[in-house]
Design a protein around this motif. Structure first.
Motif, PDB file in Angstrom:
ATOM      1  N   SER A  75       0.850  -1.193   0.000  1.00 20.83           N
ATOM      2  CA  SER A  75       0.000   0.000   0.000  1.00 20.83           C
ATOM      3  C   SER A  75       0.888   1.246   0.000  1.00 20.83           C
ATOM      4  CB  SER A  75      -0.916   0.018   1.221  1.00 20.83           C
ATOM      5  OG  SER A  75      -2.139  -0.592   0.910  1.00 20.83           O
ATOM      6  N   LEU A  76       0.306   2.381  -0.381  1.00 25.27           N
ATOM      7  CA  LEU A  76       1.092   3.609  -0.467  1.00 25.27           C
ATOM      8  C   LEU A  76       1.356   4.230   0.903  1.00 25.27           C
ATOM      9  CD1 LEU A  76       0.661   3.301  -3.514  1.00 25.27           C
ATOM     10  CD2 LEU A  76       0.421   5.768  -3.637  1.00 25.27           C
ATOM     11  N   ASP A  77       2.536   4.835   1.000  1.00 27.35           N
ATOM     12  CA  ASP A  77       2.933   5.498   2.241  1.00 27.35           C
ATOM     13  C   ASP A  77       1.943   6.592   2.638  1.00 27.35           C
ATOM     14  OD1 ASP A  77       3.616   7.087   0.037  1.00 27.35           O
ATOM     15  OD2 ASP A  77       5.665   7.490   0.689  1.00 27.35           O
ATOM     16  N   ILE A  78       1.297   7.217   1.648  1.00 25.91           N
ATOM     17  CA  ILE A  78       0.437   8.364   1.960  1.00 25.91           C
ATOM     18  C   ILE A  78      -0.674   8.035   2.955  1.00 25.91           C
ATOM     19  CG2 ILE A  78       0.874   9.956   0.060  1.00 25.91           C
ATOM     20  CD1 ILE A  78      -1.163   8.661  -1.623  1.00 25.91           C
ATOM     21  N   TRP A  79      -1.287   6.856   2.852  1.00 24.98           N
ATOM     22  CA  TRP A  79      -2.355   6.561   3.816  1.00 24.98           C
ATOM     23  C   TRP A  79      -1.947   5.550   4.891  1.00 24.98           C
ATOM     24  CZ3 TRP A  79      -3.084   4.813  -1.327  1.00 24.98           C
ATOM     25  CH2 TRP A  79      -3.127   3.424  -1.503  1.00 24.98           C
ATOM     26  N   THR A  80      -0.795   4.884   4.746  1.00 29.16           N
ATOM     27  CA  THR A  80      -0.395   3.909   5.776  1.00 29.16           C
ATOM     28  C   THR A  80       0.472   4.535   6.867  1.00 29.16           C
ATOM     29  OG1 THR A  80       1.409   3.204   4.330  1.00 29.16           O
ATOM     30  CG2 THR A  80      -0.588   1.865   4.318  1.00 29.16           C
ATOM     31  N   LYS A  81       1.095   5.686   6.566  1.00 27.35           N
ATOM     32  CA  LYS A  81       1.994   6.340   7.537  1.00 27.35           C
ATOM     33  C   LYS A  81       1.313   6.637   8.880  1.00 27.35           C
ATOM     34  CE  LYS A  81       5.875   9.029   8.400  1.00 27.35           C
ATOM     35  NZ  LYS A  81       5.851   8.684   9.826  1.00 27.35           N
ATOM     36  N   PRO A  82       0.099   7.213   8.914  1.00 29.62           N
ATOM     37  CA  PRO A  82      -0.526   7.474  10.213  1.00 29.62           C
ATOM     38  C   PRO A  82      -0.741   6.196  11.042  1.00 29.62           C
ATOM     39  CG  PRO A  82      -1.661   8.703   8.492  1.00 29.62           C
ATOM     40  CD  PRO A  82      -0.730   7.759   7.802  1.00 29.62           C
ATOM     41  N   MET A  99       5.643   2.011  14.784  1.00 26.13           N
ATOM     42  CA  MET A  99       6.495   1.211  13.915  1.00 26.13           C
ATOM     43  C   MET A  99       7.052   2.080  12.803  1.00 26.13           C
ATOM     44  SD  MET A  99       4.751  -2.413  13.359  1.00 26.13           S
ATOM     45  CE  MET A  99       3.609  -3.103  14.520  1.00 26.13           C
ATOM     46  N   GLU A 100       8.149   1.612  12.235  1.00 27.29           N
ATOM     47  CA  GLU A 100       8.684   2.280  11.055  1.00 27.29           C
ATOM     48  C   GLU A 100       7.947   1.728   9.843  1.00 27.29           C
ATOM     49  OE1 GLU A 100      13.079   2.925  10.995  1.00 27.29           O
ATOM     50  OE2 GLU A 100      12.940   1.869  12.909  1.00 27.29           O
ATOM     51  N   LEU A 101       7.943   2.501   8.768  1.00 31.73           N
ATOM     52  CA  LEU A 101       7.161   2.122   7.589  1.00 31.73           C
ATOM     53  C   LEU A 101       8.036   1.859   6.372  1.00 31.73           C
ATOM     54  CD1 LEU A 101       4.256   1.821   6.307  1.00 31.73           C
ATOM     55  CD2 LEU A 101       4.443   4.250   5.729  1.00 31.73           C
ATOM     56  N   ALA A 141       6.995   1.099   2.590  1.00 31.51           N
ATOM     57  CA  ALA A 141       5.786   1.053   1.765  1.00 31.51           C
ATOM     58  C   ALA A 141       6.098   1.457   0.328  1.00 31.51           C
ATOM     59  CB  ALA A 141       4.740   2.012   2.344  1.00 31.51           C
ATOM     60  N   THR A 142       5.112   1.267  -0.549  1.00 32.78           N
ATOM     61  CA  THR A 142       5.225   1.811  -1.902  1.00 32.78           C
ATOM     62  C   THR A 142       5.159   3.335  -1.748  1.00 32.78           C
ATOM     63  OG1 THR A 142       4.100  -0.130  -2.801  1.00 32.78           O
ATOM     64  CG2 THR A 142       4.181   1.820  -4.206  1.00 32.78           C
ATOM     65  N   GLU A 143       6.102   4.034  -2.358  1.00 31.96           N
ATOM     66  CA  GLU A 143       6.179   5.483  -2.148  1.00 31.96           C
ATOM     67  C   GLU A 143       5.530   6.276  -3.278  1.00 31.96           C
ATOM     68  OE1 GLU A 143      10.134   6.912  -1.053  1.00 31.96           O
ATOM     69  OE2 GLU A 143      10.556   4.915  -0.238  1.00 31.96           O
ATOM     70  N   ALA A 144       4.672   7.200  -2.898  1.00 31.18           N
ATOM     71  CA  ALA A 144       4.019   8.082  -3.865  1.00 31.18           C
ATOM     72  C   ALA A 144       5.007   9.151  -4.316  1.00 31.18           C
ATOM     73  CB  ALA A 144       2.806   8.743  -3.223  1.00 31.18           C
ATOM     74  N   GLU A 145       4.990   9.450  -5.610  1.00 32.92           N
ATOM     75  CA  GLU A 145       5.905  10.474  -6.150  1.00 32.92           C
ATOM     76  C   GLU A 145       5.196  11.823  -6.261  1.00 32.92           C
ATOM     77  OE1 GLU A 145       8.839  10.121  -9.793  1.00 32.92           O
ATOM     78  OE2 GLU A 145       6.902  10.888 -10.479  1.00 32.92           O
ATOM     79  N   PHE A 146       5.816  12.834  -5.667  1.00 34.88           N
ATOM     80  CA  PHE A 146       5.286  14.204  -5.747  1.00 34.88           C
ATOM     81  C   PHE A 146       6.268  15.099  -6.489  1.00 34.88           C
ATOM     82  CE2 PHE A 146       3.118  12.388  -2.088  1.00 34.88           C
ATOM     83  CZ  PHE A 146       1.801  12.800  -2.291  1.00 34.88           C
ATOM     84  N   ASP A 147       5.734  15.990  -7.275  1.00 36.05           N
ATOM     85  CA  ASP A 147       6.562  16.962  -7.986  1.00 36.05           C
ATOM     86  C   ASP A 147       5.994  18.340  -7.678  1.00 36.05           C
ATOM     87  OD1 ASP A 147       8.455  18.050  -9.673  1.00 36.05           O
ATOM     88  OD2 ASP A 147       7.221  17.824 -11.468  1.00 36.05           O
ATOM     89  N   ASN A 148       6.782  19.168  -7.016  1.00 33.43           N
ATOM     90  CA  ASN A 148       6.312  20.500  -6.589  1.00 33.43           C
ATOM     91  C   ASN A 148       4.995  20.424  -5.810  1.00 33.43           C
ATOM     92  OD1 ASN A 148       8.454  21.997  -7.709  1.00 33.43           O
ATOM     93  ND2 ASN A 148       7.506  21.849  -9.735  1.00 33.43           N
ATOM     94  N   GLY A 149       4.924  19.441  -4.911  1.00 39.11           N
ATOM     95  CA  GLY A 149       3.745  19.316  -4.049  1.00 39.11           C
ATOM     96  C   GLY A 149       2.506  18.764  -4.732  1.00 39.11           C
ATOM     97  N   ILE A 150       2.687  18.157  -5.919  1.00 36.26           N
ATOM     98  CA  ILE A 150       1.546  17.571  -6.644  1.00 36.26           C
ATOM     99  C   ILE A 150       1.847  16.098  -6.950  1.00 36.26           C
ATOM    100  CG2 ILE A 150       0.260  17.631  -8.837  1.00 36.26           C
ATOM    101  CD1 ILE A 150       0.521  20.729  -8.637  1.00 36.26           C
ATOM    102  N   PHE A 151       0.863  15.234  -6.701  1.00 38.87           N
ATOM    103  CA  PHE A 151       1.048  13.805  -6.945  1.00 38.87           C
ATOM    104  C   PHE A 151       1.089  13.530  -8.450  1.00 38.87           C
ATOM    105  CE2 PHE A 151      -0.970   9.379  -7.051  1.00 38.87           C
ATOM    106  CZ  PHE A 151       0.243   8.730  -6.821  1.00 38.87           C
ATOM    107  N   THR A 152       2.175  12.879  -8.887  1.00 38.10           N
ATOM    108  CA  THR A 152       2.370  12.635 -10.321  1.00 38.10           C
ATOM    109  C   THR A 152       1.577  11.432 -10.835  1.00 38.10           C
ATOM    110  OG1 THR A 152       4.228  11.125  -9.966  1.00 38.10           O
ATOM    111  CG2 THR A 152       4.762  13.477 -10.167  1.00 38.10           C
ATOM    112  N   GLY A 153       1.089  10.602  -9.901  1.00 35.91           N
ATOM    113  CA  GLY A 153       0.422   9.368 -10.312  1.00 35.91           C
ATOM    114  C   GLY A 153       1.407   8.216 -10.406  1.00 35.91           C
ATOM    115  N   ASN A 154       2.695   8.535 -10.186  1.00 32.72           N
ATOM    116  CA  ASN A 154       3.738   7.502 -10.229  1.00 32.72           C
ATOM    117  C   ASN A 154       4.235   7.138  -8.841  1.00 32.72           C
ATOM    118  OD1 ASN A 154       4.038   6.928 -13.015  1.00 32.72           O
ATOM    119  ND2 ASN A 154       5.010   8.930 -13.290  1.00 32.72           N
ATOM    120  N   PHE A 155       5.046   6.078  -8.796  1.00 29.22           N
ATOM    121  CA  PHE A 155       5.676   5.658  -7.548  1.00 29.22           C
ATOM    122  C   PHE A 155       7.164   5.997  -7.610  1.00 29.22           C
ATOM    123  CE2 PHE A 155       2.612   1.766  -7.768  1.00 29.22           C
ATOM    124  CZ  PHE A 155       1.533   2.573  -7.446  1.00 29.22           C
ATOM    125  N   VAL A 156       7.757   6.194  -6.451  1.00 25.91           N
ATOM    126  CA  VAL A 156       9.214   6.321  -6.357  1.00 25.91           C
ATOM    127  C   VAL A 156       9.725   4.890  -6.217  1.00 25.91           C
ATOM    128  CG1 VAL A 156      11.144   7.207  -5.000  1.00 25.91           C
ATOM    129  CG2 VAL A 156       9.048   8.562  -5.183  1.00 25.91           C
TER     130      VAL A 156
END
Length: 195
Positions: free
Chosen positions: A112-119, A126-128, A130-145
């Motif tokens: 699952s993506l870090d964006i919703w599993t981090k909380p 625990m440390e996380l 996860a699949t990492e969401a890619e952001f560019d200038n504060g906007i989600f690109t739709g890709n993963f890191v």
């Protein structure tokens, strides 16, 4: 004795898959439309005729691509407040609460993506990984890191995180074929332990 605990998240610690839950929570109407559009891809996925990472990226991107990171983070916190602890298996919560935290390192290792599993990881102390969401200038690109954190990738990411540490015992928990590599690697691999 230094111990390492690795927990898969969806289905292992939770009752439900959080990806669908979160995307529906984020935008219910868009979720319904995109879910219907993706049904053929989901069928191909079930038949092992489609690439899981591509389908996942397409579905998540169809709802979240172009969204502001700040909005996604706010929604993720609201999602957590709505679903914690009720989406987490009670016996898993008990187990984690009673874990000996001394000389112990613990990770949630999830596709699952870090964006919703981090909380959730923060709440469970625990440390996380996860699949990492890619952001560019504060906007989600739709890709993963990097890659989708599943199967072989789970183990590669764990090893990367712990490369400077030595553990006497590694204990892993999972519930699907995507966890097999991690379970086989651990000294103790528990399959559907909390079910």
């Amino acid at each position: 004795m230094k111990k390492l605990y690795c927990f898969d998240f969806d289905g292992t610690l939770t009752y439900k898959d959080t990806m669908f839950l979160y995307l529906k929570f984020y935008n219910p109407s868009k979720f319904r439309i995109q879910f219907a559009r993706h049904i053929p891809l989901f069928i191909l996925l079930k038949l092992k005729l489609a690439d899981a990472e591509k389908v996942k990226k397409s579905f998540i991107g169809s709802i979240l691509k172009g969204q502001l990171q700040s909005k996604i983070e706010t929604k993720s916190q609201l999602f957590f407040e709505e679903y914690y602890p009720k989406v987490v298996r009670e016996n898993a919560l008990d187990f984690i609460k009673n874990m000996d935290r001394e000389n112990t390192q613990s990770f949630i290792v999830t596709a699952s993506l870090d964006i919703w599993t981090k909380p959730f990881a923060d709440a469970l102390k625990m440390e996380l990984i996860a699949t990492e969401a890619e952001f560019d200038n504060g906007i989600f690109t739709g890709n993963f890191v990097g890659k989708n954190c599943n199967g072989e990738e789970k183990l590669l990411r764990i090893k990367k995180e712990i490369k400077n540490y030595k553990f006497d015992k590694t204990i892993a928990f999972g519930d699907t074929s995507g966890d097999r590599v991690m379970l086989n690697w651990a000294n103790e691999g528990h399959y559907q332990f909390f079910h």
